[in-house]
Design a protein around this motif. Sequence first.
Motif, PDB file in Angstrom:
ATOM      1  N   HIS A   1       0.789  -1.221   0.000  1.00 20.25           N
ATOM      2  CA  HIS A   1       0.000   0.000   0.000  1.00 20.25           C
ATOM      3  C   HIS A   1       0.824   1.274   0.000  1.00 20.25           C
ATOM      4  CE1 HIS A   1       0.781  -1.056   4.183  1.00 20.25           C
ATOM      5  NE2 HIS A   1       0.858   0.242   4.376  1.00 20.25           N
ATOM      6  N   CYS A   2       2.122   1.173  -0.025  1.00 24.38           N
ATOM      7  CA  CYS A   2       2.896   2.426  -0.003  1.00 24.38           C
ATOM      8  C   CYS A   2       4.261   2.204  -0.645  1.00 24.38           C
ATOM      9  CB  CYS A   2       3.061   2.957   1.414  1.00 24.38           C
ATOM     10  SG  CYS A   2       4.132   1.941   2.418  1.00 24.38           S
ATOM     11  N   GLN A   3       4.965   3.307  -0.793  1.00 26.19           N
ATOM     12  CA  GLN A   3       6.263   3.255  -1.460  1.00 26.19           C
ATOM     13  C   GLN A   3       7.271   2.442  -0.659  1.00 26.19           C
ATOM     14  OE1 GLN A   3       6.558   4.265  -4.434  1.00 26.19           O
ATOM     15  NE2 GLN A   3       8.734   3.794  -4.622  1.00 26.19           N
ATOM     16  N   LYS A   4       7.099   2.423   0.650  1.00 20.61           N
ATOM     17  CA  LYS A   4       8.041   1.644   1.460  1.00 20.61           C
ATOM     18  C   LYS A   4       7.850   0.142   1.260  1.00 20.61           C
ATOM     19  CE  LYS A   4       9.355   4.861   4.972  1.00 20.61           C
ATOM     20  NZ  LYS A   4       9.517   5.099   6.398  1.00 20.61           N
ATOM     21  N   CYS A   5       6.590  -0.252   1.014  1.00 19.01           N
ATOM     22  CA  CYS A   5       6.345  -1.662   0.682  1.00 19.01           C
ATOM     23  C   CYS A   5       7.075  -1.995  -0.621  1.00 19.01           C
ATOM     24  CB  CYS A   5       4.858  -1.933   0.497  1.00 19.01           C
ATOM     25  SG  CYS A   5       3.844  -1.561   1.916  1.00 19.01           S
TER      26      CYS A   5
ATOM     27  N   GLN B   1       9.649  -0.544  -1.870  1.00 18.00           N
ATOM     28  CA  GLN B   1      11.097  -0.576  -1.648  1.00 18.00           C
ATOM     29  C   GLN B   1      11.521  -1.898  -1.020  1.00 18.00           C
ATOM     30  OE1 GLN B   1      12.539   1.992   1.417  1.00 18.00           O
ATOM     31  NE2 GLN B   1      14.661   1.846   0.746  1.00 18.00           N
ATOM     32  N   LYS B   2      10.716  -2.376  -0.080  1.00 18.92           N
ATOM     33  CA  LYS B   2      11.069  -3.629   0.598  1.00 18.92           C
ATOM     34  C   LYS B   2      11.079  -4.796  -0.386  1.00 18.92           C
ATOM     35  CE  LYS B   2       9.915  -6.331   4.710  1.00 18.92           C
ATOM     36  NZ  LYS B   2       8.965  -6.512   5.823  1.00 18.92           N
TER      37      LYS B   2
ATOM     38  N   GLU C   1      14.078  -4.385  -2.901  1.00 19.75           N
ATOM     39  CA  GLU C   1      15.409  -4.628  -2.350  1.00 19.75           C
ATOM     40  C   GLU C   1      15.608  -6.071  -1.890  1.00 19.75           C
ATOM     41  OE1 GLU C   1      16.977  -1.740   0.265  1.00 19.75           O
ATOM     42  OE2 GLU C   1      16.396  -0.064  -1.024  1.00 19.75           O
ATOM     43  N   ASN C   2      14.554  -6.862  -1.896  1.00 16.22           N
ATOM     44  CA  ASN C   2      14.706  -8.255  -1.484  1.00 16.22           C
ATOM     45  C   ASN C   2      14.427  -9.233  -2.619  1.00 16.22           C
ATOM     46  OD1 ASN C   2      15.161  -8.521   1.671  1.00 16.22           O
ATOM     47  ND2 ASN C   2      13.822  -6.759   1.337  1.00 16.22           N
TER      48      ASN C   2
ATOM     49  N   VAL D   1       2.497   0.511  -7.043  1.00 21.17           N
ATOM     50  CA  VAL D   1       1.803   0.691  -5.760  1.00 21.17           C
ATOM     51  C   VAL D   1       0.304   0.962  -5.947  1.00 21.17           C
ATOM     52  CG1 VAL D   1       1.706   2.022  -3.622  1.00 21.17           C
ATOM     53  CG2 VAL D   1       3.907   1.413  -4.598  1.00 21.17           C
TER      54      VAL D   1
ATOM     55  N   LEU E   1       8.196 -11.622   3.249  1.00 24.31           N
ATOM     56  CA  LEU E   1       8.399 -10.222   3.612  1.00 24.31           C
ATOM     57  C   LEU E   1       7.202  -9.633   4.355  1.00 24.31           C
ATOM     58  CD1 LEU E   1      10.016  -8.992   0.272  1.00 24.31           C
ATOM     59  CD2 LEU E   1      11.188  -9.508   2.424  1.00 24.31           C
TER      60      LEU E   1
ATOM     61  N   TYR F   1       3.854  -9.785   3.130  1.00 24.66           N
ATOM     62  CA  TYR F   1       2.754  -9.358   2.262  1.00 24.66           C
ATOM     63  C   TYR F   1       1.938 -10.558   1.808  1.00 24.66           C
ATOM     64  CZ  TYR F   1       5.625  -5.235   2.323  1.00 24.66           C
ATOM     65  OH  TYR F   1       6.360  -4.164   2.753  1.00 24.66           O
TER      66      TYR F   1
ATOM     67  N   ILE G   1       3.931   2.273   6.915  1.00 25.52           N
ATOM     68  CA  ILE G   1       4.129   0.829   7.038  1.00 25.52           C
ATOM     69  C   ILE G   1       3.909   0.412   8.483  1.00 25.52           C
ATOM     70  CG2 ILE G   1       5.888  -0.972   6.995  1.00 25.52           C
ATOM     71  CD1 ILE G   1       6.927   0.180   4.487  1.00 25.52           C
TER      72      ILE G   1
ATOM     73  N   SER H   1      -3.283   4.695   1.506  1.00 26.72           N
ATOM     74  CA  SER H   1      -2.755   4.309   0.198  1.00 26.72           C
ATOM     75  C   SER H   1      -3.288   5.165  -0.934  1.00 26.72           C
ATOM     76  CB  SER H   1      -3.066   2.842  -0.084  1.00 26.72           C
ATOM     77  OG  SER H   1      -4.459   2.649  -0.054  1.00 26.72           O
TER      78      SER H   1
ATOM     79  N   LEU I   1      -1.138   8.117  -1.473  1.00 25.33           N
ATOM     80  CA  LEU I   1       0.289   7.958  -1.722  1.00 25.33           C
ATOM     81  C   LEU I   1       0.580   7.869  -3.208  1.00 25.33           C
ATOM     82  CD1 LEU I   1       0.960   5.365   1.054  1.00 25.33           C
ATOM     83  CD2 LEU I   1       1.805   7.687   1.006  1.00 25.33           C
TER      84      LEU I   1
ATOM     85  N   LYS J   1      21.961  -8.475  -1.900  1.00 24.92           N
ATOM     86  CA  LYS J   1      20.789  -8.583  -1.032  1.00 24.92           C
ATOM     87  C   LYS J   1      21.161  -8.128   0.384  1.00 24.92           C
ATOM     88  CE  LYS J   1      16.975 -11.570   0.214  1.00 24.92           C
ATOM     89  NZ  LYS J   1      16.348 -12.891   0.030  1.00 24.92           N
TER      90      LYS J   1
ATOM     91  N   TRP K   1      16.274  -6.674   6.865  1.00 20.91           N
ATOM     92  CA  TRP K   1      14.834  -6.402   6.752  1.00 20.91           C
ATOM     93  C   TRP K   1      14.038  -7.325   7.665  1.00 20.91           C
ATOM     94  CZ3 TRP K   1      12.626  -2.590   3.742  1.00 20.91           C
ATOM     95  CH2 TRP K   1      13.481  -1.936   2.846  1.00 20.91           C
TER      96      TRP K   1
END
Lengths: 82, 709
Positions: A23-27, A29-30, A33-34, A48, A74, A76, B30, B41, B44, B646, B706
Motif C-alpha cells: 500500500h505504499c512506497q516503502k512496501c 522498496q522492501k 530490495e529483497n 503501488v 516479507l 505481504y 508501514i 494508500s 500515496l 541482497k 529487513w
Amino acid sequence: MKLLITLALLAAFSHVTFVTDIHCQKCAQKIEENVAFEKGVKDLKVNVPEKTVYIQYDSTKTNVSTLTKAIEKLGYKVIETK
Amino acid sequence: MLKVRSYGLLLMLTVLSALPLAAVEQSDTIGLYRDRTDSLSEALTVSATGGNFLSKRSDLRTEVISASGLCKMACCNLAESFENSASVTVGYSDAVTGARQIRLLGLSGIYTQMLDENRPIMRGIGAPFGLSYIPGQWLESIQIAKGASSVINGLEGITGLINMEHRKPTDEKPLFVNASVMSDTKADLNVASSLQLNDYWSTVILGHASGNFYSMDHNKDFFMDDPLQSMFSLSNRWLYYAPDGMQVRFGVKALHHRSRGGEIGANGQPAYQKSAERLPGDKWGTDITNTYINGYLKVGIPLNEDNSQNIAVVADGTWQRMDAWFGTNFFAPMQSSAFVNLLYQNQMAEMHHFTLGLTGFYDGFSQLRSATVPFGNSRLGTAGAFGEYTFHFEEKFTAIAGLHADWYAGKGFKLSPRVTLKYEPVEGLVLRANGGRGLRYSHPLTDHIGVFSTAKTLQWNFSGHPLEDAWTFGGNATVHFPLAGREASVSFDYFRTQFTQQVVVDYERFANTISLYQLRSLTDGRSFTDNYQLDFSCEPVERFTVSLTARYTNARCTYALPGLSGVWRGQLREQPMVSRTKAVLNLQYATQLRKWIFDFTASLNGSARVYDFMTKLTDADGRLLYPSGRTPVYPMLYLQVTRRFKGCDVYLGGENLTNFTQKHVILGTRRADGSVDTSLPDFDASCVWGPLMGIKVYAGVRITLWKTN
C-alpha cells in the motif's frame, strides 16, 4: 550470434504478476530490495496504486511458487497470481 | 466518509510528521496502516527513486532529496547532502573550524528555517555547526521548500524551509549499519534500528560516531587542510499509535563534538595550545567542543470519529553549550531553548479547512565567566497566535492564507501575513506563487562564526539581538510532459527577498575591522536578492536519469561607505562572496534490478565579488590573485559506483575530481618562510569562496537487515 543468444535467453524467461496487499512506497522498496536478489529473477516492477508486482524470471532457476513464498516472507499477502 | 477521515489523518500527519504534502509521499505508513481500512494508500504516490526531484503535490516549490538521492554521494552529513543541489549552495564559514554554511535564494542559511519533522532546530548557537550534526544516513529524505511557507511552522524561514525526515520507528529494518572511510582519514559509522514492539508501540534508535584523525597541509600554508574531529551522537524516537487514532511521538538526542584546527604541528596534529595569553612563537588555532541535548513530544488527538477535527501539541526543549577557543579568544555560550505549538485543525468540507494555533519560543543565553569574548546574558522569547485557511477546488486550485500575530520580547507586537497559491490549469502544468513576511532574532556572533577566525577588530553599533525583518515573494511554473515514453519536467522559478531590517556584516568599511550594523530600508538603504532557477529532468533511457539545473542570483546590499563613521552613508553594491551563477548536472544509470548504480555529478560555480581588500592580494610572484575583483569560475566533479547485493550495498566514490581548490585561503602578512603572521591584525582565515580540499576518494558499505515473517 550474440543477438541470437540474447533472444534465445529472453524466450526462456517467463513472467508473472502478483496482486498483493502492498500500500505504499516503502512496501515497494522492501520488495524491490529483497525479491530482486532472489535466484532467477531478471526484472521486477512494483506498481503501488495497482498493488501489483511484475516479475520476469528464468524458469530454469525459479518458479511462481518460490517467488510467491519470497513475497510472503516479507510480510505481504499474495491475493492473486496472473 | 473514508475520504474525509483519510484527509483528517493527513492533516494530523502534516503537523506531527512532516512538511505539508511533500511529506505525504514519504509518510511512515508501514505497520501503522497495514490491514486497516483507513489506509492512506489512496493518497500515496509512487515517487521518483533516482534521487532529487520536484514534488508535484506540494503547494510550495519543493525539491525532495530522496533516500536514493542521499546515497548518490558520500553524504556523511546534512551539509554534504546538498552537494548535488543547485537550490542550496554549500560552503565553509572559514578555513579552520570545519563549520559549514549553506545559501538558499542567495542568502545565508541563517535565513532558512531548519526543521526536524516540523520541529525547528539549529537555532542560535546550534547554527554554526548544526549542518554537520545530522548524519546523512540517519535521514530518509530532505525537502527544500523555497519562499514564504506555512505560518504553522513559524516565521523564521525567510528564504524557505529545509525539513528532514529521519528513519522511522515503523521502518521494517531492525538493523541498518553504514561504515565509510575517506582518503583524508575521515571515518563514519552509523547504526539504526527500527523496532515494532506491538501494534501500537514502535521505536527507532540512531547512533553515530565519526572522526578525522590526521590532517595534512597540501597547499603548504602551514595550516591544517581540515580540522581533527570526533563526534558521537545518539537518538531514540518513539511512536505510539492508539486504536482510536491518537498518535504520540517523543524522542531524545544527545551529541558531543570536538574539533581542533589551525596551524599544523608534527604528525598531522594541531600545533595550537589553548591559552588566553599569547607568547612569541605560539601558534594560532581553534579548539571547539559542542554538547547538545534535545527532547521533544508530539501528540495528535482526533476529536471526532471521522477525524475531520483534531488537536495537536508539539513541544521541544534543547540545551546546548559551546566551548570554543579561537587563538586567545575564549567563547563559551550556553543556550536553553523551548518551543511549543498548539494546533486545532478542522476539515469543514471537502473544499475548506482551517488551522488555528498558539505558539511560543524561548531562548536563554549565558556564557561561562572565564570566557573572554563579550557576549552577555540574554533572554529572547516570542508568544503568538496564528490561523491558516486553505481552499481546495478539486485538484486544480489551492489557496492558503495565513496570519501570524506575535509578541517579540523587547521588540513589540508584529503581524505577519503569508499567502500561497497553486493552480493546475491543464494536466501537467503547475503554477505556484507565494509570499509573506519573515522575522528572526539575529545572533550577531554565532550567525557569523567565521569572524572569530581572524585577528581583525570586531565592532558593532547595537546591543543584544536585533530583529531581522524581510519579505519574500516568488513563483514557480513546472511542466510535466512525456519524453521517450517516460515523464520529464521543466521548471522555472523566481524569488525575491527584500529586507526591511537586517544586520549587515561588513568586512570593507574599515581596514582590518569587521563592522556589524543594522540596515533599515526606510532610512539607510536596501538589501535584496533576486533568484532565478531553471530545472530540467528526464529519463531518456530506462534507468538513466538526467537532471540539469541552472541558477542566477543577484544579491545586493547598501554598505556603509568605506572609512566613514558616524552619519550613515551607504552605497548599493553586489554582496561579496556570493556566486552569481551555478549549474549542476546529475546523471544516474542503474542496471537491471539496480544491481549496479553509477552516479555522476558535475557543477560549475560562477564568480563572486571578492572583498575590496582582496583585490590587492598577490601571489608569491607578485601577480594579483583577483585582477577582475571576482573569484574564478570553477568546476566540481563527483563520481560514485554502487554495487548492490541482497541486504548490502558497497560503494566507491570520488569528490572534487577536478582537484580545484581555493589558493591563498589564509590571508595576512607573510613571514620570510611564507607563513602568515597570525599575530598581526590583517590575519583572516574567513574569506572562503571555494573548495578547501582537493580530490577525495571514499569507500563505504551499507548493510540492511529487513524484517521478515
